[in-house]
Design a protein around this motif. Structure first.
Motif, short mmCIF file in Angstrom:
data_model
loop_
_atom_site.label_atom_id
_atom_site.label_comp_id
_atom_site.label_asym_id
_atom_site.label_seq_id
_atom_site.Cartn_x
_atom_site.Cartn_y
_atom_site.Cartn_z
N THR A 92 12.54 3.63 21.07
CA THR A 92 11.10 4.44 21.44
C THR A 92 11.15 5.01 22.75
O THR A 92 10.64 6.27 22.72
N LYS A 93 11.52 4.55 23.59
CA LYS A 93 11.43 4.99 24.85
C LYS A 93 12.32 6.30 25.18
O LYS A 93 11.92 7.11 25.48
N VAL A 94 13.56 6.04 24.59
CA VAL A 94 14.27 7.01 24.93
C VAL A 94 13.92 8.31 24.13
O VAL A 94 13.99 9.62 24.55
N ILE A 95 13.60 8.25 22.93
CA ILE A 95 13.28 9.57 22.10
C ILE A 95 11.85 9.89 22.55
O ILE A 95 11.85 11.15 22.74
N SER A 96 11.34 9.09 22.79
CA SER A 96 9.72 9.69 23.43
C SER A 96 9.94 10.50 24.43
O SER A 96 9.37 11.33 24.91
N ASP A 97 10.76 9.84 25.32
CA ASP A 97 10.80 10.79 26.83
C ASP A 97 11.89 12.14 26.44
O ASP A 97 11.18 13.08 27.29
N LEU A 98 12.62 11.96 25.43
CA LEU A 98 13.10 13.28 25.37
C LEU A 98 12.23 14.30 24.59
O LEU A 98 12.40 15.63 24.81
N LEU A 118 10.49 3.12 13.84
CA LEU A 118 10.52 3.80 15.04
C LEU A 118 9.59 5.09 14.88
O LEU A 118 8.97 5.23 15.77
N GLY A 119 9.29 5.70 13.88
CA GLY A 119 8.56 6.81 13.61
C GLY A 119 7.23 6.67 14.21
O GLY A 119 6.70 7.41 14.87
N PRO A 120 6.55 5.48 13.66
CA PRO A 120 4.88 5.39 14.11
C PRO A 120 4.84 5.18 15.51
O PRO A 120 4.02 5.65 16.25
N ARG A 121 5.92 4.45 16.33
CA ARG A 121 5.84 4.38 17.49
C ARG A 121 6.14 5.38 18.38
O ARG A 121 5.47 5.66 19.58
N ILE A 122 7.04 6.24 18.00
CA ILE A 122 7.17 7.51 18.87
C ILE A 122 6.01 8.44 18.63
O ILE A 122 5.40 9.04 19.77
N ALA A 123 5.41 8.40 17.34
CA ALA A 123 4.11 9.33 17.29
C ALA A 123 3.14 8.93 18.09
O ALA A 123 2.48 9.77 18.55
N GLY A 124 2.66 7.60 18.25
CA GLY A 124 1.90 7.13 18.83
C GLY A 124 1.97 7.28 20.41
O GLY A 124 1.10 7.67 21.25
N ARG A 125 3.44 7.12 20.88
CA ARG A 125 3.61 7.44 22.14
C ARG A 125 3.47 8.67 22.78
O ARG A 125 3.20 9.04 23.66
#
Length: 352
Positions: A92-98, A118-125
């Motif tokens: 989540t951290k790596v993809i969200s940062d990108l 993973l999907g909901p976590r990235i969307a929320g982030r």
């Protein structure tokens, strides 16, 4: 002020490009990643942008080259020891940062066990929406919106969802729904090595041990031949015949939801909107009436053969070949014909 669309402090015109999160396990690209590349290529071409595959893992250099051959213009390869085994926190951290840095307008993720986590976590982030379990994706070319279609109300209707005010537009996509990208050994692209800002402190939950299930589940999504049984079998013993038939054809056993709900077979055999979506070369539906939820999960099969006593069963509307009759008479006759054909071929070979 410019004419650029601005919503909630976000300039939508700053977001460009289609991303696919290329899921791999133990150094092997999953089929869903290839399916997403195939669909992502179509979306990127309609939008006039590049297709980027985001690859996380450890020692995944060979996979990056493979993704280029399957249609990606660019690969963002994040190779790190802490990414060797999937953890929600690290990925989540790596993809969200990108995403925050590169600003893609659309991000596609497979609706696998990992993708659904993973999907909901990235969307929320990153502060955007997510449409889960999509079965169809299109572009509204008037305003570049991603039209995301998914089953709703228990699969009784299809809903098309848009994300008008935030970016990226994110979807998880059901495995087996989209056509795989075509491999082109001459295709070239750019592989960019990304060094993530990632430490062990970023990972709250660690994977101590990976325990693989002793029981091998059926892999419907990868099967080229599927023989499915439905309510018309009468009871669970009918799947003994279906198993023999599937074995004779070199395929695997599928089922309708009715058979699973009746407790005749395990859920991992279920084909349909609430099961697995498949597109095999041959799909044989035995005693399956053809409810819309089931048809949505197998209608893209290359060849569909239906066996049913009811000549008005909806399954015949999508079947390439239909046999009206009692499956307990029809299936043994087909297997006997296969045995006869094999005997004839063996006799021909012996007399050459």
């Amino acid at each position: 002020m410019s004419n650029a669309k601005v919503n909630q402090g976000i300039n939508l015109d700053d977001y460009r490009g289609v991303w696919v999160i290329a899921e791999q396990r133990e150094g092997k690209v999953l089929n869903i990643a290839l399916e997403l590349l195939g669909e992502g290529r179509k979306l990127a071409d309609k939008l006039g942008v590049e297709l980027t595959a985001v690859l996380l893992g450890h020692n995944v250099g060979d996979i990056a080259e493979e993704l280029i051959k399957y249609g990606a213009n660019n690969i963002l390869k994040v190779d790190h020891k802490l990414l060797e085994v999937y953890t929600t926190d690290a990925y989540t951290k790596v993809i969200s940062d990108l995403v925050k840095e590169r600003k893609p307008e659309a991000v596609l993720i497979g609706a696998t066990t990992i993708g659904r986590d993973l999907g909901p976590r990235i969307a929320g982030r990153v502060g955007t929406g997510l449409t889960a379990d999509c079965t169809r994706l299109e572009i509204d070319e008037t305003d570049r919106k991603l039209l995301q279609t998914r089953p709703a109300f228990g699969g009784n209707l299809m809903a098309t969802i848009v994300c008008p005010k935030n970016r990226p537009q994110m979807s998880t996509v059901r495995p087996g729904v989209m056509e795989k990208a075509h491999y082109n050994e001459y295709r070239t692209g750019v592989i960019e090595d990304i060094t993530p800002t990632l430490t062990e402190k970023d990972i709250i939950a660690n994977v101590v041990k990976v325990v693989k299930a002793a029981k091998n589940k059926v892999s419907l999504a990868d099967a080229s031949i599927i023989v499915s049984g439905g309510r018309g079998l009468g009871d669970y013993k009918g799947f003994e015949l279906i198993q023999k038939f599937a074995g004779k054809l070199g395929g695997v056993v599928g089922s309708s939801r009715a058979a699973v709900d009746n407790g005749w077979i395990a859920h991992d055999h279920q084909v349909g909107q609430t099961g697995t979506t498949v597109r095999p070369k041959l799909y044989v539906a035995c005693g399956i009436s053809g409810a819309i939820q089931h048809l949505a999960g197998m209608a893209e099969s290359e060849c569909i053969v239906a066996i049913n006593k009811n000549p008005d069963a909806p399954i015949f509307d999508v079947a390439h070949y239909g046999i009206v009759g009692d499956l307990y008479d029809v299936i043994p006759a087909i297997m006997a014909a296969i045995d006869d054909a094999d005997s004839i071929l063996e006799a021909i070979e012996e007399n050459k």
